[in-house]
Design an enzyme around this catalytic site. Sequence first.
Site, PDB file in Angstrom:
ATOM      1  N   GLU A 271       7.484  89.067  65.010  1.00  0.00           N
ATOM      2  CA  GLU A 271       8.540  88.050  65.053  1.00  0.00           C
ATOM      3  C   GLU A 271       9.785  88.502  64.295  1.00  0.00           C
ATOM      4  OE1 GLU A 271       6.484  84.446  63.740  1.00  0.00           O
ATOM      5  OE2 GLU A 271       5.787  84.141  65.800  1.00  0.00           O
ATOM      6  N   ASP A 350      -2.011  81.007  67.809  1.00  0.00           N
ATOM      7  CA  ASP A 350      -1.244  80.595  66.642  1.00  0.00           C
ATOM      8  C   ASP A 350      -1.711  79.244  66.098  1.00  0.00           C
ATOM      9  OD1 ASP A 350       0.632  80.769  64.705  1.00  0.00           O
ATOM     10  OD2 ASP A 350       2.357  80.285  65.966  1.00  0.00           O
ATOM     11  N   GLU A 378       1.089  72.865  60.857  1.00  0.00           N
ATOM     12  CA  GLU A 378       2.179  73.143  61.786  1.00  0.00           C
ATOM     13  C   GLU A 378       1.930  72.541  63.169  1.00  0.00           C
ATOM     14  OE1 GLU A 378       3.043  77.298  62.096  1.00  0.00           O
ATOM     15  OE2 GLU A 378       4.505  77.000  63.710  1.00  0.00           O
TER      16      GLU A 378
HETATM   17  O1  GCW Z   1       2.890  79.994  63.428  1.00  0.00           O
HETATM   18  C1  GCW Z   1       3.959  80.868  63.371  1.00  0.00           C
HETATM   19  C2  GCW Z   1       5.011  80.082  62.702  1.00  0.00           C
HETATM   20  C3  GCW Z   1       6.007  80.932  61.929  1.00  0.00           C
HETATM   21  C4  GCW Z   1       5.245  81.877  61.029  1.00  0.00           C
HETATM   22  C5  GCW Z   1       4.334  82.735  61.888  1.00  0.00           C
HETATM   23  C6  GCW Z   1       3.447  83.672  61.073  1.00  0.00           C
HETATM   24  C7  GCW Z   1       5.882  82.705  58.877  1.00  0.00           C
HETATM   25  O2  GCW Z   1       5.656  79.302  63.678  1.00  0.00           O
HETATM   26  O3  GCW Z   1       6.816  80.053  61.206  1.00  0.00           O
HETATM   27  O4  GCW Z   1       6.098  82.669  60.250  1.00  0.00           O
HETATM   28  O5  GCW Z   1       3.475  81.941  62.629  1.00  0.00           O
HETATM   29  O6  GCW Z   1       2.277  83.365  60.941  1.00  0.00           O
HETATM   30  O7  GCW Z   1       3.912  84.692  60.616  1.00  0.00           O
END
Ligand code: GCW
Length: 669
Positions: A271, A350, A378
């Site tokens: 990311e 995720d 989240e």
């Molecule tokens: O779940 C996603 C989140 C990001 C996060 C990423 C990760 C810190 O939306 O905010 O970044 O995973 O786990 O690195």
Amino acid sequence: MSSPASDVVVHPAWLPASAFALFDGRLVAVPEGSDADPVVETLRREVSRAGAKIVAPGEASVVFTIDGERSQREGFTISRDGSRIVVTAANGRGLLDGFFHLVSHREAAFTPGTGIEGTFTPAVPIRMLDHWDNIDVHPVMGQVERGYAGGSLFYDDGDLRWDLSRLDDYARLLASSGVNHVSINNVNVHRTETTLLTERLGWVGRIADKFRPWGITTHLAVNFSAPLVLGDLDTSDPLDPAVQDWWKSTAERVYAAIPDFGGFVVKADSEGQPGPFAYNRTHADGANLLARAVAPFGGIVHWRCFVYNHKQDWRDRSTDRARAAFDHFTPLDGQFDDNVIIQVKYGPLDFQVREPVSPLIAAMPNTRVAIELQVTEEYSGQQKHVYNLAEQWREIFDFDPWGSGGARLWQIAAGQAEGGRTGSIVAVANTGDDPFWTGHPLAQFNLYAFGRMAWDPTASPAALLDEWIALTFGADPTAVGETVRALLAGSRDLYESYTAPLGVCFMVNPGHHYGPSIDGYEYSPWGTYHFADRDGIGVDRTRATGTGYSGQYHEPWATRFETLADCPDDLLLFFHHVPWSHVLHDGTTVAQHIYDTHFAGAERAAELPGLWGELQPLADDGALDEALFTRVAALLDEQARCAAEWRDQLTTYVWRHSGIPDAQGRPLY
Ligand code: GCW
């Protein structure tokens, strides 16, 4: 330094004074503290704070004693010597764990024959909470990335908090639950946060000083490109000797300042975070670079495996984000240094409410593996909805990657799977400077349960819930305890029933991830699609006709997930694209299942405010903390509102796409 924190009243969570009643007036023997083991001094303070009197062992009814020869360095033994309870451990933290074990058993602790005796050893040596806290307020993510409990406990708008005293209470809560490691900054390490390694190292030292007396070790998330970002070098190539020297001398400075520093946490090539791919190097090259810098000091590198293409073309149906971590990391099994732990999210996507357990966790027998969970919610209601994470973790830890009779998932992290090596259990924290610590007061349970389940991954969520309720609200079966239990028990299933169905994942609003947006990610680059059309829904991840992801599992799962008739219904849409009229194992169609679960789920959510409202008289007469009552009441209203929105969007979506009416004729729009 930022301004002093306001004198907000902080909720005691599961450690109100009443939780220690059984120590009140008791005679207790505790060894003398020492600089070498400051946790013993902490225990002495705790014992006094509980109202006990510290006396010589001969006069005590509870004796804490250190046995330096004990074979287990971690954990404790509780035995009875006549009417005396004896707690033995190799060090202060073990004794402190024994103390909180007694506290959590309340009356039973002092009642002979109630089975609290024994030797208690944690399943994994590292039970870590990762804080995704930023120093600067991030323009999109705020002070804490994916934080739903206010600001950071460490930083405040560009600075270290002026008053860190709240960390004393925080460290106490964490230690009492079993947590013994923390990482104190976001894994997305921005420019300012990169300097925690260098010019802001003093801050890390001050935070570590707060955790140390509780036997909690401090770690730092680092930017893989730190040598470059900080302007010291023009490369971060892991095979470049100048880069290696930079990390070595940086680690030396860190350990000179903080001799018991835990090590680094790294999100690389993920990311937008930099990583070894930029130099055509592998993640083993990258992880070992950092591991060799901290190895002389006993440091550990937690290297995250959340590596995937986040700039995917949604038109390309052959690329599958779920495959990515396994494809990147399994070829590297055996190439990581001994002090590297590969940190894998529990699912391949995720932190979803329902996704299969990541196949990577069971695919690296020659590598130390950490299972990564999210206590921060989240995707599970953002600490606005009640959501019992322990119920989900129970399923995750119990997953048997080699089929029944083989090791459970947690045993891989514990080094108990065949050929396996000891790793750790890690979670993203759900805490902040909110007076209730966790936004939703009932989300305190998830924090407690994480520590307890990282220590004992076989623990029963129902038993933990009883334990937490008794500590927090008092042991007598009261209306409060019963109502809290009714709200939390089964709340994971409830949330699932009105949100994304049958393992399809996402369907949340892009960006902040709260509330429904069914096609919100459908035409985005993030690789999180459901492919719904007029004929059907779901992702074909089979080997026969899809992305082949099902083949990343060992048998029997590879075949079970591949085969439509055998795939568990709750993961159906994760593995298969099926018609809306596809019949599930219970005889309902996919369309009707979505109608039924969503109408029932939203109806149940609508009942929650009334259930809680029955406690109003207790809040009025002071038997229940009024601020807590009011906070929960407001959040339950929001949960009910949001559940209705999810229901209406999901059911209407199915109706408009499939044309299949609801058999019960409920309203669709
Ligand atoms: O779940 C996603 C989140 C990001 C996060 C990423 C990760 C810190 O939306 O905010 O970044 O995973 O786990 O690195």
